[in-house]
Design an enzyme around this catalytic site. Sequence first.
Site, mmCIF file in Angstrom:
data_model
loop_
_atom_site.group_PDB
_atom_site.id
_atom_site.type_symbol
_atom_site.label_atom_id
_atom_site.label_comp_id
_atom_site.label_asym_id
_atom_site.label_seq_id
_atom_site.Cartn_x
_atom_site.Cartn_y
_atom_site.Cartn_z
ATOM 1 N N ASN A 10 0.873 -1.178 0.000
ATOM 2 C CA ASN A 10 0.000 0.000 0.000
ATOM 3 C C ASN A 10 0.905 1.222 0.000
ATOM 4 O O ASN A 10 1.462 1.582 1.036
ATOM 5 C CB ASN A 10 -0.886 -0.016 1.260
ATOM 6 C CG ASN A 10 -1.691 1.263 1.406
ATOM 7 O OD1 ASN A 10 -1.844 2.029 0.457
ATOM 8 N ND2 ASN A 10 -2.210 1.500 2.598
ATOM 9 N N TRP A 11 1.041 1.831 -1.179
ATOM 10 C CA TRP A 11 1.962 2.972 -1.293
ATOM 11 C C TRP A 11 1.416 4.229 -0.602
ATOM 12 O O TRP A 11 2.138 5.189 -0.422
ATOM 13 C CB TRP A 11 2.209 3.302 -2.759
ATOM 14 C CG TRP A 11 3.044 2.319 -3.510
ATOM 15 C CD1 TRP A 11 3.497 1.094 -3.082
ATOM 16 C CD2 TRP A 11 3.531 2.484 -4.846
ATOM 17 N NE1 TRP A 11 4.233 0.494 -4.076
ATOM 18 C CE2 TRP A 11 4.266 1.315 -5.172
ATOM 19 C CE3 TRP A 11 3.417 3.476 -5.826
ATOM 20 C CZ2 TRP A 11 4.889 1.140 -6.410
ATOM 21 C CZ3 TRP A 11 4.032 3.308 -7.057
ATOM 22 C CH2 TRP A 11 4.759 2.152 -7.341
ATOM 23 N N LYS A 12 0.143 4.230 -0.269
ATOM 24 C CA LYS A 12 -0.510 5.432 0.277
ATOM 25 C C LYS A 12 -0.245 6.616 -0.670
ATOM 26 O O LYS A 12 -0.194 6.415 -1.871
ATOM 27 C CB LYS A 12 -0.023 5.716 1.697
ATOM 28 C CG LYS A 12 -0.024 4.475 2.596
ATOM 29 C CD LYS A 12 0.122 4.811 4.033
ATOM 30 C CE LYS A 12 0.338 3.540 4.827
ATOM 31 N NZ LYS A 12 0.102 3.704 6.229
ATOM 32 N N HIS A 96 -9.591 1.190 4.725
ATOM 33 C CA HIS A 96 -8.318 1.372 5.438
ATOM 34 C C HIS A 96 -8.533 2.327 6.615
ATOM 35 O O HIS A 96 -9.332 3.258 6.536
ATOM 36 C CB HIS A 96 -7.267 1.930 4.476
ATOM 37 C CG HIS A 96 -5.886 1.903 5.047
ATOM 38 N ND1 HIS A 96 -5.420 2.861 5.913
ATOM 39 C CD2 HIS A 96 -4.878 1.009 4.894
ATOM 40 C CE1 HIS A 96 -4.179 2.562 6.266
ATOM 41 N NE2 HIS A 96 -3.827 1.445 5.651
ATOM 42 N N GLU A 98 -6.858 4.728 7.673
ATOM 43 C CA GLU A 98 -6.644 6.156 7.364
ATOM 44 C C GLU A 98 -7.859 6.745 6.657
ATOM 45 O O GLU A 98 -8.165 7.926 6.820
ATOM 46 C CB GLU A 98 -5.362 6.316 6.529
ATOM 47 C CG GLU A 98 -4.128 6.084 7.389
ATOM 48 C CD GLU A 98 -2.912 5.588 6.635
ATOM 49 O OE1 GLU A 98 -2.896 5.668 5.384
ATOM 50 O OE2 GLU A 98 -1.974 5.107 7.302
ATOM 51 N N GLU A 168 -5.622 -4.908 10.640
ATOM 52 C CA GLU A 168 -4.641 -3.834 10.772
ATOM 53 C C GLU A 168 -4.925 -3.019 12.035
ATOM 54 O O GLU A 168 -5.678 -2.030 11.984
ATOM 55 C CB GLU A 168 -4.729 -2.903 9.558
ATOM 56 C CG GLU A 168 -4.306 -3.533 8.259
ATOM 57 C CD GLU A 168 -3.607 -2.511 7.368
ATOM 58 O OE1 GLU A 168 -2.518 -2.817 6.891
ATOM 59 O OE2 GLU A 168 -4.139 -1.408 7.182
ATOM 60 N N GLY A 174 1.942 2.146 10.659
ATOM 61 C CA GLY A 174 2.825 3.304 10.521
ATOM 62 C C GLY A 174 3.525 3.719 11.799
ATOM 63 O O GLY A 174 4.138 4.788 11.858
ATOM 64 N N SER A 213 3.270 -2.146 10.463
ATOM 65 C CA SER A 213 4.716 -2.152 10.732
ATOM 66 C C SER A 213 5.368 -3.501 10.434
ATOM 67 O O SER A 213 6.262 -3.939 11.163
ATOM 68 C CB SER A 213 4.987 -1.711 12.174
ATOM 69 O OG SER A 213 4.508 -0.392 12.370
ATOM 70 N N GLY A 235 4.714 1.317 4.794
ATOM 71 C CA GLY A 235 6.046 1.926 4.667
ATOM 72 C C GLY A 235 7.068 1.034 3.977
ATOM 73 O O GLY A 235 7.831 1.503 3.122
#
Length: 251
Positions: A10-12, A96, A98, A168, A174, A213, A235
Amino acid sequence: MMRRKMVVGNWKMHGNVVSNKVLLDGVIAGVRDLHNADYVVCVPYPYLGQAQSLLQGTNIAWGAQNLCSTKDGALTGAVAPYMLLDYGCSHVIIGHSERRSQFHETDDTAAARFNAALEVGLTPVFCMGESLEERDSDWTDFIVGRQLDSIMRRYGVDVLTKAVLAYEPLWAVGSGNPATPEQAQEVHAFIRKRIARCDPKVAAEVRILYGGSVKPSNAAQLFAMPDIDGGLIGGASLTAEEFVPICRAAN
Ligand code: PEP
């Protein structure tokens, strides 16, 4: 039953045309010979065309990080499900944390997007997870169960065979502070048992990824747990140096 492992990057909101090429070239070379797991990268919308042109014909699939649940229409700034098909996407991340915490995503809107993805044949990667406060209050099962039920109550249990689930925990995403393999396994087993109450066969088949993470240093231990079928990687999906070893751990 042996479930095939999967790693989803997931590149965000990261990347540019130049850095994406370096990253994807590295990932393509690194996973070329890894045939025992599935690999997906979910990139920002503007780079779907670039992902398509670099990844088609490789063993890496690509997808988006969200979609609009409406087929098409006067919705400025939104992206319809069929548009993702035009760029060869096979997967899309839904719900997600976020999106839930910063873009007002709710169980209802996430469920609608989940269904919209399925309607066009995209595989939703459906995210669930509790906050630290919720975990500290022993609410993990309640929160994750509620998020899972938001799909099963509306669309039944069979739809899960066409989806991938991701646990998650918000406190791990993150943060550099992953769940231990045992903590993650406990919640994955809870998710699988809850699905099994409706249909044991679906529960045995559905892939449940862990996200939060994951790094090359902890991937193998996490993926070795009986109910963890791979990872959703934020990440560490941004460099081939980190992403490829995680793919190798799944392989
Ligand atoms: C994510 O964005 O889904 C995620 C798991 O991020 P990270 O790996 O950086 O914790």
